[in-house]
Write a protein that holds these residues in place. Structure first.
Motif, PDB file in Angstrom:
ATOM      1  N   THR A 180      31.075 -54.987   4.098  1.00  0.00           N
ATOM      2  CA  THR A 180      31.537 -53.978   3.151  1.00  0.00           C
ATOM      3  C   THR A 180      32.940 -54.241   2.644  1.00  0.00           C
ATOM      4  OG1 THR A 180      32.357 -52.631   4.976  1.00  0.00           O
ATOM      5  CG2 THR A 180      30.134 -52.162   4.200  1.00  0.00           C
ATOM      6  N   THR A 235      27.840 -49.388   4.451  1.00  0.00           N
ATOM      7  CA  THR A 235      27.114 -48.997   5.656  1.00  0.00           C
ATOM      8  C   THR A 235      28.041 -49.205   6.842  1.00  0.00           C
ATOM      9  OG1 THR A 235      24.992 -49.667   4.705  1.00  0.00           O
ATOM     10  CG2 THR A 235      25.085 -49.394   7.093  1.00  0.00           C
ATOM     11  N   SER A 274      33.739 -54.036  -0.985  1.00  0.00           N
ATOM     12  CA  SER A 274      33.707 -52.755  -1.685  1.00  0.00           C
ATOM     13  C   SER A 274      34.940 -51.913  -1.408  1.00  0.00           C
ATOM     14  CB  SER A 274      32.461 -51.963  -1.278  1.00  0.00           C
ATOM     15  OG  SER A 274      32.517 -51.637   0.090  1.00  0.00           O
ATOM     16  N   CYS A 295      28.304 -39.854 -11.626  1.00  0.00           N
ATOM     17  CA  CYS A 295      28.457 -41.277 -11.354  1.00  0.00           C
ATOM     18  C   CYS A 295      29.895 -41.685 -11.059  1.00  0.00           C
ATOM     19  CB  CYS A 295      27.891 -42.103 -12.507  1.00  0.00           C
ATOM     20  SG  CYS A 295      26.080 -42.044 -12.568  1.00  0.00           S
ATOM     21  N   LYS A 340      26.231 -44.102  -0.938  1.00  0.00           N
ATOM     22  CA  LYS A 340      25.465 -44.585  -2.084  1.00  0.00           C
ATOM     23  C   LYS A 340      26.134 -44.126  -3.376  1.00  0.00           C
ATOM     24  CE  LYS A 340      20.943 -44.539   0.244  1.00  0.00           C
ATOM     25  NZ  LYS A 340      19.556 -44.012   0.196  1.00  0.00           N
ATOM     26  N   ASP A 341      25.860 -44.859  -4.470  1.00  0.00           N
ATOM     27  CA  ASP A 341      26.345 -44.403  -5.763  1.00  0.00           C
ATOM     28  C   ASP A 341      25.301 -43.493  -6.405  1.00  0.00           C
ATOM     29  OD1 ASP A 341      24.355 -46.031  -6.828  1.00  0.00           O
ATOM     30  OD2 ASP A 341      25.726 -47.615  -7.434  1.00  0.00           O
ATOM     31  N   CYS A 342      25.537 -43.081  -7.642  1.00  0.00           N
ATOM     32  CA  CYS A 342      24.639 -42.121  -8.293  1.00  0.00           C
ATOM     33  C   CYS A 342      23.266 -42.703  -8.597  1.00  0.00           C
ATOM     34  CB  CYS A 342      25.281 -41.584  -9.569  1.00  0.00           C
ATOM     35  SG  CYS A 342      25.562 -42.841 -10.844  1.00  0.00           S
ATOM     36  N   ASN A 343      23.150 -44.035  -8.511  1.00  0.00           N
ATOM     37  CA  ASN A 343      21.859 -44.692  -8.738  1.00  0.00           C
ATOM     38  C   ASN A 343      21.163 -45.071  -7.436  1.00  0.00           C
ATOM     39  OD1 ASN A 343      22.015 -44.700 -11.639  1.00  0.00           O
ATOM     40  ND2 ASN A 343      23.577 -46.286 -11.457  1.00  0.00           N
ATOM     41  N   GLN A 344      21.641 -44.495  -6.328  1.00  0.00           N
ATOM     42  CA  GLN A 344      21.055 -44.714  -5.007  1.00  0.00           C
ATOM     43  C   GLN A 344      21.276 -46.129  -4.485  1.00  0.00           C
ATOM     44  OE1 GLN A 344      19.397 -42.232  -2.917  1.00  0.00           O
ATOM     45  NE2 GLN A 344      20.658 -41.107  -4.380  1.00  0.00           N
ATOM     46  N   ASN A 345      22.244 -46.849  -5.054  1.00  0.00           N
ATOM     47  CA  ASN A 345      22.606 -48.160  -4.535  1.00  0.00           C
ATOM     48  C   ASN A 345      23.546 -47.993  -3.344  1.00  0.00           C
ATOM     49  OD1 ASN A 345      21.250 -49.676  -6.621  1.00  0.00           O
ATOM     50  ND2 ASN A 345      22.904 -49.066  -7.994  1.00  0.00           N
ATOM     51  N   VAL A 346      23.266 -48.678  -2.239  1.00  0.00           N
ATOM     52  CA  VAL A 346      24.119 -48.604  -1.055  1.00  0.00           C
ATOM     53  C   VAL A 346      25.380 -49.423  -1.304  1.00  0.00           C
ATOM     54  CG1 VAL A 346      24.334 -49.151   1.386  1.00  0.00           C
ATOM     55  CG2 VAL A 346      22.171 -48.256   0.502  1.00  0.00           C
ATOM     56  N   VAL A 347      26.537 -48.786  -1.182  1.00  0.00           N
ATOM     57  CA  VAL A 347      27.806 -49.489  -1.382  1.00  0.00           C
ATOM     58  C   VAL A 347      28.577 -49.639  -0.078  1.00  0.00           C
ATOM     59  CG1 VAL A 347      27.992 -48.752  -3.778  1.00  0.00           C
ATOM     60  CG2 VAL A 347      29.031 -47.362  -1.994  1.00  0.00           C
TER      61      VAL A 347
END
Length: 266
Positions: free
Chosen positions: A17, A106, A20, A74, A97-104
């Protein structure tokens, strides 16, 4: 051996991570749900209150979903706590997660061998947050961001605003309203209903009058309110005896409940 395992897991999580780190700070806020999937009820074991508090301590602007108002979806992160428990230990992972359900992000797994569920989950979440705390996230001033959005979205034509509540009212004025009274730590409070919920007034020791202390706004969950004071918010509710219960954290950062006792009248 135990410490070595945790260190390896921590390094893996941090390495996966690290890319990010900057982007986490660039998000404006993180939304903490009032109930995680593995919970049997809202804020069970005070885990959601604790998670929000830990995010705030780690440099995030942590809010509940009912606090979003005009915030762009978003521009925020969305938190989940995933349970991975076994027979011998309670284990959780914090996921962003972001607003598109992408894991940014863990986290490393946080574990506890406490037998009591509340202590076990709280300890496991605190351990999982260790891999977030080292990222030095700083999401900036959320209130300034809200104000900037409000100015950008302000309509050209004037709109009728709700009349501002007087900040201070005399004892006589408040007595004439015959509002329900509460006591907390020896201080008297009055609760006045309005269209959004209630306004909580506190009696001033010097003037003897009452000043606005905070507001309670209805949420989507029946019987649950959002108590806002000095820009900070907590969940609130009434118990079976109509005492006012406001969530909070103590001096050690542990979730607690402040009980405002209803003063009974003849």
């Amino acid at each position: 051996m135990k410490n070595t395992f945790f260190l390896v897991a921590f390094i893996i999580a941090f390495s996966s991570t690290a890319y990010s780190q900057k982007s986490l700070s660039e998000f404006a806020f993180v939304v903490v749900p009032q109930q995680f999937e593995f919970q049997k009820g809202k804020d069970q074991f005070r885990l959601n209150t604790l998670t929000r508090h830990l995010f705030s301590n780690a440099g995030f602007n942590a809010i509940y979903d009912v606090e979003m108002n005009n915030l762009p979806r978003c521009e925020g992160l969305y938190a989940e706590v995933i349970e991975n428990s076994s027979f011998l230990s309670t284990t959780v992972t914090v996921v962003l997660k972001d607003c598109n359900q992408n894991v940014v992000f863990t986290s490393a797994e946080g574990s506890s061998k406490e037998k009591a569920y509340e202590k076990a989950y709280q300890e496991a979440i605190r351990n999982a947050f260790k891999s977030l705390e080292v990222l030095a996230v700083n999401q900036g001033d959320l209130e300034s961001y809200r104000e900037r959005l409000s100015k950008e979205d302000a309509p050209s034509a004037p709109i009728q605003m709700r009349p501002e509540v007087k900040k201070s009212q005399s004892d006589e004025q408040m007595a004439s309203k015959k509002l329900p009274a509460y006591v907390f730590k020896g201080t008297t409070y009055l609760l006045e209903p309005n269209k959004e919920g209630f306004i909580l007034y506190k009696k001033e020791s010097k003037s003897g009058g009452f000043s606005e202390y905070g507001s309670l706004t209805e949420t989507s969950r029946e019987g649950t309110y959002l108590f806002v004071k000095d820009g900070k918010s907590h969940l609130a509710s009434f118990d079976a005896e109509n005492n006012l219960i406001i969530d909070g954290v103590d001096e050690k950062g542990k979730p607690t409940q402040n009980r405002y006792l209803k003063i009974k009248t003849e």
